[in-house]
Structures are given as C-alpha cells and as structure tokens.
Design an enzyme around this catalytic site. Sequence first.
Site, PDB file in Angstrom:
ATOM      1  N   SER A 128      51.389  32.666 -19.896  1.00  0.00           N
ATOM      2  CA  SER A 128      51.942  33.936 -19.415  1.00  0.00           C
ATOM      3  C   SER A 128      53.193  34.289 -20.199  1.00  0.00           C
ATOM      4  CB  SER A 128      52.292  33.751 -17.940  1.00  0.00           C
ATOM      5  OG  SER A 128      53.148  34.775 -17.516  1.00  0.00           O
ATOM      6  N   TYR A 153      56.858  28.654 -11.066  1.00  0.00           N
ATOM      7  CA  TYR A 153      55.591  29.100 -11.665  1.00  0.00           C
ATOM      8  C   TYR A 153      55.704  29.099 -13.190  1.00  0.00           C
ATOM      9  CZ  TYR A 153      52.062  32.301 -13.484  1.00  0.00           C
ATOM     10  OH  TYR A 153      51.060  32.867 -14.241  1.00  0.00           O
ATOM     11  N   LYS A 157      53.922  26.587 -16.199  1.00  0.00           N
ATOM     12  CA  LYS A 157      53.164  27.054 -17.378  1.00  0.00           C
ATOM     13  C   LYS A 157      53.786  26.516 -18.670  1.00  0.00           C
ATOM     14  CE  LYS A 157      49.994  29.742 -15.521  1.00  0.00           C
ATOM     15  NZ  LYS A 157      48.572  29.450 -15.627  1.00  0.00           N
TER      16      LYS A 157
HETATM   17  P1  NAD Z   1      43.384  34.424  -9.530  1.00  0.00           P
HETATM   18  O1  NAD Z   1      44.153  33.813  -8.414  1.00  0.00           O
HETATM   19  O2  NAD Z   1      42.576  35.642  -9.234  1.00  0.00           O
HETATM   20  O3  NAD Z   1      42.429  33.338 -10.213  1.00  0.00           O
HETATM   21  C1  NAD Z   1      42.727  31.961 -10.202  1.00  0.00           C
HETATM   22  C2  NAD Z   1      41.487  31.242  -9.689  1.00  0.00           C
HETATM   23  O4  NAD Z   1      41.720  29.832  -9.692  1.00  0.00           O
HETATM   24  C3  NAD Z   1      41.124  31.626  -8.251  1.00  0.00           C
HETATM   25  O5  NAD Z   1      39.758  31.941  -8.205  1.00  0.00           O
HETATM   26  C4  NAD Z   1      41.446  30.380  -7.427  1.00  0.00           C
HETATM   27  O6  NAD Z   1      40.589  30.250  -6.321  1.00  0.00           O
HETATM   28  C5  NAD Z   1      41.247  29.291  -8.459  1.00  0.00           C
HETATM   29  N1  NAD Z   1      42.029  28.059  -8.233  1.00  0.00           N
HETATM   30  C6  NAD Z   1      43.350  27.951  -7.932  1.00  0.00           C
HETATM   31  N2  NAD Z   1      43.715  26.647  -7.870  1.00  0.00           N
HETATM   32  C7  NAD Z   1      42.580  25.925  -8.142  1.00  0.00           C
HETATM   33  C8  NAD Z   1      42.309  24.538  -8.216  1.00  0.00           C
HETATM   34  N3  NAD Z   1      43.278  23.621  -8.000  1.00  0.00           N
HETATM   35  N4  NAD Z   1      41.053  24.133  -8.520  1.00  0.00           N
HETATM   36  C9  NAD Z   1      40.067  25.057  -8.728  1.00  0.00           C
HETATM   37  N5  NAD Z   1      40.264  26.386  -8.658  1.00  0.00           N
HETATM   38  C10 NAD Z   1      41.519  26.805  -8.364  1.00  0.00           C
HETATM   39  O7  NAD Z   1      44.423  34.708 -10.716  1.00  0.00           O
HETATM   40  P2  NAD Z   1      44.229  35.510 -12.081  1.00  0.00           P
HETATM   41  O8  NAD Z   1      45.111  36.702 -12.019  1.00  0.00           O
HETATM   42  O9  NAD Z   1      42.808  35.650 -12.396  1.00  0.00           O
HETATM   43  O10 NAD Z   1      44.920  34.477 -13.070  1.00  0.00           O
HETATM   44  C11 NAD Z   1      44.178  33.541 -13.823  1.00  0.00           C
HETATM   45  C12 NAD Z   1      45.142  32.695 -14.635  1.00  0.00           C
HETATM   46  O11 NAD Z   1      45.910  33.549 -15.474  1.00  0.00           O
HETATM   47  C13 NAD Z   1      46.134  31.899 -13.799  1.00  0.00           C
HETATM   48  O12 NAD Z   1      46.310  30.634 -14.409  1.00  0.00           O
HETATM   49  C14 NAD Z   1      47.396  32.719 -13.898  1.00  0.00           C
HETATM   50  O13 NAD Z   1      48.558  31.921 -13.765  1.00  0.00           O
HETATM   51  C15 NAD Z   1      47.286  33.294 -15.294  1.00  0.00           C
HETATM   52  N6  NAD Z   1      48.047  34.546 -15.473  1.00  0.00           N
HETATM   53  C16 NAD Z   1      47.799  35.596 -14.634  1.00  0.00           C
HETATM   54  C17 NAD Z   1      48.536  36.770 -14.772  1.00  0.00           C
HETATM   55  C18 NAD Z   1      48.325  37.943 -13.828  1.00  0.00           C
HETATM   56  O14 NAD Z   1      49.213  38.803 -13.726  1.00  0.00           O
HETATM   57  N7  NAD Z   1      47.192  38.057 -13.155  1.00  0.00           N
HETATM   58  C19 NAD Z   1      49.514  36.864 -15.773  1.00  0.00           C
HETATM   59  C20 NAD Z   1      49.718  35.785 -16.627  1.00  0.00           C
HETATM   60  C21 NAD Z   1      48.973  34.619 -16.455  1.00  0.00           C
END
Ligand code: NAD
Length: 342
Positions: A128, A153, A157
């Site tokens: 991120s 958080y 990362k």
């Molecule tokens: P999201 O919460 O929709 O997706 C994350 C998924 O991981 C979910 O389906 C959740 O059920 C699953 N999960 C969580 N912990 C788990 C575990 N221990 N074992 C198995 N499954 C698990 O989030 P997203 O927005 O799709 O983000 C995906 C990734 O991208 C994350 O790592 C997040 O930190 C990163 N990210 C997201 C953003 C954003 O703004 N959406 C920005 C930068 C980085």
Amino acid sequence: MIERKVVLITGGAGYIGSHTTLVLLRAGYKVLVLDNLSNSSYLSLKRVSKMTGTAPSFVHGDVRDRRLLDNLFRLNKVDSVIHFAGLKAVGESVNDPLSYYSNNTAGTVTLCQAMAAAGVCSLIFSSSATVYGNGATVPINEEQMADYPTNPYGRSKRMIEQILFDLARSNDKWSIGVLRYFNPVGAHESGLIGEDPLGVPNNLLPYLAQVALGKMPELPIFGDDYETHDGTGVRDYIHVMDLAEGHLSALTALETRSGVNIWNLGTGKGYSVLEVVQAFEAANGCNVPYRIVGRRPGDIAVCYADPSKAARELGWHAKLDLTTMMRDTWRWQTLNPNGYRD
Ligand code: NAD
Ligand code: UDP
C-alpha cells in the site's frame, strides 16, 4: 494441449481479490481461492463464476493455517500466489494491533514457509502507499521511504516488505512482486461485484455512495485547511479493474524477473475530496450533502503516485478516468444497496 497456469489467490473473495480473480479467469488461468471470509462473502465468487462461465476452486480457510496450506499445495500444482488476505482498517489496527501483526505479518510468513516447502517461489504481495509514511514528496516514486508508517496497519505492510527482501536475498529462486496500491475505488462495470464494507465505511467512496443512497445523512469531509488548492485532501484514486489488470501484468513480468520488484499502482493524478464529490454528482446526477469537520488524525494533505516504473517495466498503465470510477461505484451501490447481504 497447453496446460493452464494455476494461481492461488489468498483473500480472493474480497474487494480487489474478486476483481483480480475475474481478470485472471478471463485471461485463461486456473484460479484457486483461499479465504476465511472474515471480511467478504462467497457470493462474490459465485458472481465471478457466472460472469466468466468458469468457477474458481474455493478453500474456506485461514492463511495462518500451515497444515491447510501444506495440503493445498500437495493437492494442487500451484505456479504462483497472489496474496491479498489480510486486514486493512487503519483505525482498527490502532485498537487491535495484534490482529494486524497476526493476520498480515505472521500470515505472510506462514504462507511463504508453505510456499518454500512446496517449491512455489512466485509471489505477488498487496502492499500500500501507506508504507511511504508521511514524509514523501509527490509524485511518490518507489525509492522514497522517508518515514516509517504511523499506524500498525502500515507497519504490518512495511514489515512484510522487509521480510520479503530478506527472503529473496536468502534464495535467488524467489520472484516477488510488491504492488503498492494508491486508492482503489469503483467496481466492475456490470455492477455485479464491488466493495462491500461491513458496518460504517472508513473510506471516502463507499461512504459517499451510502450518503447518495440516503443511508447516511451527510458526508463528513475531514478538513478544508490543508495546503491544497481547495483545502481538502488530495489522493490518487485508481479503478479496481485497472488495479486487477496490473496484477495480470505483474504475474507475466515475474516469469522473467527474480528478487523483489516494487511497483506503484496508481494513476499519477491527484483529486481533492471536493473534486471527488463534484465528479460523483456530475457523473450520476445526484446530490451528496456534506459537512466540513475536523481533520482525521493521521491523514496527510497530498498523496499521488509516480506510476512510470510500472509503465516501463510492466507495460501497464491505468486507463479508466474519475468519471468512470464514479459511475461504476454508483451502479454497484444502487444494484446492491446492502452489498452481498441481500
Ligand atoms: P478485503 O477485506 O475486501 O479483502 C481481503 C480478503 O482477505 C477478505 O476476503 C478477507 O475475508 C480475507 N482475509 C482476511 N484475513 C484472512 C486470513 N487470515 N486468512 C484468509 N483470508 C483472510 O480488502 P481489499 O480491499 O480487497 O484488500 C486486499 C489487500 O489489498 C489487503 O491486503 C489490503 O491491505 C491491500 N490494500 C487495500 C487497499 C484498499 O484501499 N482497498 C489499499 C492498499 C492495499
Ligand atoms: N475522507 C473524508 N471523509 C470520509 C472519508 C475520507 O473526507 O468520510 C477523506 C480523507 O481525509 C482523505 C480522502 O478522503 O483525504 C481519502 O480517504 P480514504 O479513507 O478513502 O483513503 P486514505 O487515503 O486515507 O487511505
């Protein structure tokens, strides 16, 4: 017959994961999703299956479960892993840091251990822009690591990135892509899959869309006294389908690259909160009442990417504009007012 490559997508039922699963299935990959559904619904994958005519395999489980991972790698000939699974709410991470270090940091260590044991060495990790901390100069390129992130958080990362560097230094078999996302928004143009936050949304677009729908009375705008052209915070919003395409490009690039490769995934353009509100109203012909409130602790004034490294090395750039992001957010929200919970 050409054998289809197999990709394990952890967190593939979530927001970015479901869009990436769709893009990979359409590109001809076989997809295996591992998700504990802690922040998502299996319905997202059912809809992806309907849209593509191909179902991803699904394992309901946790990325910290080593035995499950070992079985999964034993039973499936996985070529690469895209690792989305983890927790992502900054505020929650301050109140419950151990869950973030457990799911995100320890989860990635367990995944890498199982990959190493199974001889799977191609990994794409969801990082991120938050890893840049507060001191970076815009446009932010991949070299700028001035400050350490200010919340658990972000630190989870950044720690993972450091662990991945150490891992790649220990064995040159690893090919790792670290993708630093800026602000993912929008939804697939069909309105069938999108972002489905539990409870009150933390992020701008889901909050704004719920205000437009009348579920919330007004949008709080966190500060209009930043040093930006209209005083509100500026961010680099990127359409989730462009982001998903970026994963496909990175996957292909890793076939001929080793070590850790960091790529910013952003558009390179910054928009203020007020500009986003205006763009949403103009694109969708609706009214979004807002109120200026105090700054949100930890927020910075301006953040947008220098995406030129991804353009150069992946041949990828974001194509969809702010108006498309606004339209697609609204289509998803109006077709699914309660997300996947209907
Ligand atoms: P999201 O919460 O929709 O997706 C994350 C998924 O991981 C979910 O389906 C959740 O059920 C699953 N999960 C969580 N912990 C788990 C575990 N221990 N074992 C198995 N499954 C698990 O989030 P997203 O927005 O799709 O983000 C995906 C990734 O991208 C994350 O790592 C997040 O930190 C990163 N990210 C997201 C953003 C954003 O703004 N959406 C920005 C930068 C980085
Ligand atoms: N923001 C806002 N009201 C909200 C949510 C967010 O004014 O209800 C602002 C926030 O201060 C930032 C921008 O919108 O300037 C994007 O915030 P978001 O939480 O979506 O992403 P961040 O960049 O903080 O990860």
